[in-house]
Scaffold this active site. Structure first.
Site, short mmCIF file in Angstrom:
data_model
loop_
_atom_site.label_atom_id
_atom_site.label_comp_id
_atom_site.label_asym_id
_atom_site.label_seq_id
_atom_site.Cartn_x
_atom_site.Cartn_y
_atom_site.Cartn_z
N ASP A 7 40.57 27.91 26.34
CA ASP A 7 41.66 27.74 25.37
C ASP A 7 42.49 26.55 25.84
O ASP A 7 42.09 25.82 26.77
CB ASP A 7 42.48 29.04 25.21
CG ASP A 7 43.33 29.37 26.43
OD1 ASP A 7 43.24 28.65 27.46
OD2 ASP A 7 44.09 30.35 26.36
N CYS A 64 40.83 30.30 30.80
CA CYS A 64 42.10 30.36 30.07
C CYS A 64 43.20 30.30 31.13
O CYS A 64 42.92 29.98 32.29
CB CYS A 64 42.19 31.58 29.14
SG CYS A 64 42.37 33.19 29.92
N THR A 66 45.25 32.59 32.72
CA THR A 66 45.07 33.54 33.82
C THR A 66 43.60 33.87 34.04
O THR A 66 43.24 34.43 35.09
CB THR A 66 45.75 34.88 33.48
OG1 THR A 66 45.19 35.37 32.26
CG2 THR A 66 47.25 34.72 33.35
N HIS A 97 26.19 40.81 43.78
CA HIS A 97 26.30 42.22 43.42
C HIS A 97 26.33 42.47 41.92
O HIS A 97 25.88 43.52 41.47
CB HIS A 97 27.57 42.84 44.03
CG HIS A 97 27.50 43.00 45.51
ND1 HIS A 97 28.41 43.74 46.23
CD2 HIS A 97 26.63 42.49 46.44
CE1 HIS A 97 28.11 43.70 47.52
NE2 HIS A 97 27.04 42.94 47.67
N HIS A 132 22.15 47.19 43.42
CA HIS A 132 23.05 46.50 42.48
C HIS A 132 22.43 46.39 41.09
O HIS A 132 23.13 46.42 40.09
CB HIS A 132 23.42 45.12 43.03
CG HIS A 132 24.07 45.20 44.37
ND1 HIS A 132 25.29 45.82 44.55
CD2 HIS A 132 23.66 44.78 45.59
CE1 HIS A 132 25.61 45.76 45.84
NE2 HIS A 132 24.64 45.14 46.48
#
Ligand code: RB5
Length: 142
Positions: A7, A64, A66, A97, A132
């Site tokens: 963004d 973005c 955060t 993992h 995993h």
């Protein structure tokens, strides 16, 4: 082929990342946004997620402010395992993992140099498989 999307809050870091990808010989497709003007991260997350799910892009990079919102949107897709990575150490685990197929970067909280370290790992570190694999197979909503 690497897909990349952001963004407006991730736009600047995306420009750095695209330069880094080109310098390191990676082909990429830019899903936008294409300016620093305010926009809505799901509009760019979904096209990237579809391209990765369809196999048009092997891996994805999403950014973005955060990393949180775009990560939420990406992980609504059954075929996506998007991992929010802010340090090299967690990126090793996101690949080893979680077999992450999209790495998500918090554009307002990491320097380009940290992003490059994260990408170097994301694009080369293998999935460990074994226990995993059993776990990631249980992630999609039945
Ligand atoms: C945009 O201001 C910001 O909310 C967005 O980039 C992201 O951080 C949302 O999770």
């Amino acid at each position: 082929m690497i897909g990349i999307a952001s963004d407006h809050a991730g736009f600047e870091l995306k420009q750095h990342v695209m330069q880094w990808l080109a310098q390191h010989g990676y082909e990429y497709k830019d899903f936008g946004t294409y300016t620093a003007e305010s926009c809505d991260y799901p509009d760019y997350a979904h096209p990237l997620a579809f391209a990765v799910e369809r196999g048009e892009c092997e891996r994805g990079i999403a950014i973005c402010g955060t990393g949180i919102g775009i990560n939420m949107a990406l992980n609504k897709h059954q075929g996506i395992r998007a991992a929010l990575c802010w340090a090299p150490e967690v990126t090793v685990l996101a690949r080893g993992h979680n077999d992450a197929n999209i790495v998500v970067l918090p554009g307002r909280y990491i320097a380009p140099e940290t992003a490059y370290e994260i990408l170097q790992i994301f694009l080369t570190a293998p999935f460990e498989g074994g226990r995993h694999k059993r776990r990631i197979d249980k992630i999609p909503v039945p």
